[in-house]
Motif scaffolding. Structure first.
Motif, mmCIF file in Angstrom:
data_model
loop_
_atom_site.group_PDB
_atom_site.id
_atom_site.type_symbol
_atom_site.label_atom_id
_atom_site.label_comp_id
_atom_site.label_asym_id
_atom_site.label_seq_id
_atom_site.Cartn_x
_atom_site.Cartn_y
_atom_site.Cartn_z
ATOM 1 N N GLU A 91 0.831 -1.206 0.000
ATOM 2 C CA GLU A 91 0.000 0.000 0.000
ATOM 3 C C GLU A 91 0.869 1.261 0.000
ATOM 4 O OE1 GLU A 91 -3.318 2.250 2.738
ATOM 5 O OE2 GLU A 91 -3.158 0.065 2.865
ATOM 6 N N ASP A 92 1.901 1.256 0.837
ATOM 7 C CA ASP A 92 2.813 2.400 0.877
ATOM 8 C C ASP A 92 3.555 2.554 -0.451
ATOM 9 O OD1 ASP A 92 2.070 2.974 3.479
ATOM 10 O OD2 ASP A 92 3.810 1.966 4.365
ATOM 11 N N SER A 93 3.938 1.425 -1.045
ATOM 12 C CA SER A 93 4.621 1.461 -2.342
ATOM 13 C C SER A 93 3.724 2.078 -3.400
ATOM 14 C CB SER A 93 5.024 0.053 -2.788
ATOM 15 O OG SER A 93 5.977 -0.493 -1.935
ATOM 16 N N PHE A 94 2.459 1.668 -3.401
ATOM 17 C CA PHE A 94 1.510 2.195 -4.373
ATOM 18 C C PHE A 94 1.383 3.714 -4.234
ATOM 19 C CE2 PHE A 94 -2.845 3.374 -5.576
ATOM 20 C CZ PHE A 94 -2.811 3.005 -6.905
ATOM 21 N N ASN A 95 1.221 4.179 -3.008
ATOM 22 C CA ASN A 95 1.085 5.622 -2.775
ATOM 23 C C ASN A 95 2.362 6.368 -3.169
ATOM 24 O OD1 ASN A 95 -1.544 5.403 -1.820
ATOM 25 N ND2 ASN A 95 -0.860 5.014 0.258
ATOM 26 N N TYR A 96 3.506 5.792 -2.838
ATOM 27 C CA TYR A 96 4.784 6.415 -3.186
ATOM 28 C C TYR A 96 4.937 6.511 -4.706
ATOM 29 C CZ TYR A 96 9.748 7.323 -3.535
ATOM 30 O OH TYR A 96 10.951 7.889 -3.853
ATOM 31 N N LEU A 97 4.594 5.430 -5.398
ATOM 32 C CA LEU A 97 4.730 5.426 -6.859
ATOM 33 C C LEU A 97 3.741 6.381 -7.524
ATOM 34 C CD1 LEU A 97 5.369 1.640 -7.443
ATOM 35 C CD2 LEU A 97 7.014 3.522 -7.659
ATOM 36 N N LYS A 98 2.546 6.513 -6.944
ATOM 37 C CA LYS A 98 1.584 7.483 -7.483
ATOM 38 C C LYS A 98 2.154 8.892 -7.410
ATOM 39 C CE LYS A 98 -2.726 7.514 -6.395
ATOM 40 N NZ LYS A 98 -4.016 7.410 -5.712
ATOM 41 N N GLU A 99 2.831 9.197 -6.327
ATOM 42 C CA GLU A 99 3.369 10.535 -6.121
ATOM 43 C C GLU A 99 4.692 10.767 -6.846
ATOM 44 O OE1 GLU A 99 3.600 11.584 -1.993
ATOM 45 O OE2 GLU A 99 1.579 10.828 -1.587
ATOM 46 N N ASN A 100 5.506 9.735 -6.989
ATOM 47 C CA ASN A 100 6.872 9.912 -7.478
ATOM 48 C C ASN A 100 7.219 9.126 -8.735
ATOM 49 O OD1 ASN A 100 7.970 11.500 -5.095
ATOM 50 N ND2 ASN A 100 7.119 9.702 -4.088
ATOM 51 N N GLY A 101 6.269 8.375 -9.264
ATOM 52 C CA GLY A 101 6.554 7.478 -10.379
ATOM 53 C C GLY A 101 7.132 8.153 -11.606
ATOM 54 N N ARG A 102 6.544 9.251 -12.023
ATOM 55 C CA ARG A 102 7.035 9.937 -13.229
ATOM 56 C C ARG A 102 8.470 10.405 -13.067
ATOM 57 N NH1 ARG A 102 1.518 12.955 -14.183
ATOM 58 N NH2 ARG A 102 0.497 11.385 -15.463
ATOM 59 N N GLU A 103 8.772 10.953 -11.919
ATOM 60 C CA GLU A 103 10.126 11.430 -11.660
ATOM 61 C C GLU A 103 11.121 10.259 -11.626
ATOM 62 O OE1 GLU A 103 12.708 13.844 -8.308
ATOM 63 O OE2 GLU A 103 10.538 13.816 -8.149
ATOM 64 N N LEU A 104 10.724 9.159 -11.004
ATOM 65 C CA LEU A 104 11.595 7.987 -10.967
ATOM 66 C C LEU A 104 11.886 7.457 -12.365
ATOM 67 C CD1 LEU A 104 10.020 6.082 -7.952
ATOM 68 C CD2 LEU A 104 12.263 7.143 -8.024
ATOM 69 N N ILE A 105 10.851 7.372 -13.181
ATOM 70 C CA ILE A 105 11.029 6.893 -14.552
ATOM 71 C C ILE A 105 11.943 7.829 -15.323
ATOM 72 C CG2 ILE A 105 9.839 6.549 -16.756
ATOM 73 C CD1 ILE A 105 7.456 5.470 -15.062
ATOM 74 N N GLN A 106 11.730 9.116 -15.196
ATOM 75 C CA GLN A 106 12.554 10.081 -15.889
ATOM 76 C C GLN A 106 14.022 9.968 -15.454
ATOM 77 O OE1 GLN A 106 11.300 11.869 -18.401
ATOM 78 N NE2 GLN A 106 13.384 12.479 -18.862
ATOM 79 N N ASP A 107 14.236 9.825 -14.167
ATOM 80 C CA ASP A 107 15.595 9.656 -13.646
ATOM 81 C C ASP A 107 16.247 8.408 -14.229
ATOM 82 O OD1 ASP A 107 15.332 11.959 -12.159
ATOM 83 O OD2 ASP A 107 15.076 10.921 -10.233
ATOM 84 N N LEU A 108 15.514 7.319 -14.303
ATOM 85 C CA LEU A 108 16.047 6.089 -14.888
ATOM 86 C C LEU A 108 16.418 6.286 -16.359
ATOM 87 C CD1 LEU A 108 13.665 3.412 -13.384
ATOM 88 C CD2 LEU A 108 16.123 3.568 -13.016
ATOM 89 N N LEU A 109 15.536 6.922 -17.090
ATOM 90 C CA LEU A 109 15.769 7.102 -18.525
ATOM 91 C C LEU A 109 16.944 8.055 -18.790
ATOM 92 C CD1 LEU A 109 12.106 7.291 -19.836
ATOM 93 C CD2 LEU A 109 13.729 5.388 -20.084
ATOM 94 N N GLU A 110 17.174 8.977 -17.880
ATOM 95 C CA GLU A 110 18.271 9.923 -18.053
ATOM 96 C C GLU A 110 19.596 9.377 -17.515
ATOM 97 O OE1 GLU A 110 16.949 13.519 -16.187
ATOM 98 O OE2 GLU A 110 15.512 13.944 -17.788
ATOM 99 N N GLY A 111 19.535 8.199 -16.895
ATOM 100 C CA GLY A 111 20.766 7.563 -16.418
ATOM 101 C C GLY A 111 21.169 8.013 -15.076
#
Length: 58
Positions: free
Chosen positions: A38-58
């Protein structure tokens, strides 16, 4: 710009949602961070786009 790389496929929304549902269906336990599903889901809802962008940018 169209990308077809492996990392882009991995972080594609459909694949991430599928992976999350699979872990939830399997009653996945928390990882090294001790974050519940549940905490993971909430965290990913709030931060998912930024995490993905960070991954794609290396």
């Amino acid at each position: 710009m169209e990308t077809t790389g492996l990392l882009e496929s991995i972080v594609h929304r459909d694949n991430l949602n599928l992976a999350y549902r699979q872990v939830k269906r399997n009653k996945g336990s928390h990882g090294v961070d001790n974050m519940s599903m549940e905490d993971s889901f909430n965290y990913l809802k709030e931060n998912g786009r930024e995490l993905i962008q960070d991954l794609l940018e290396g």
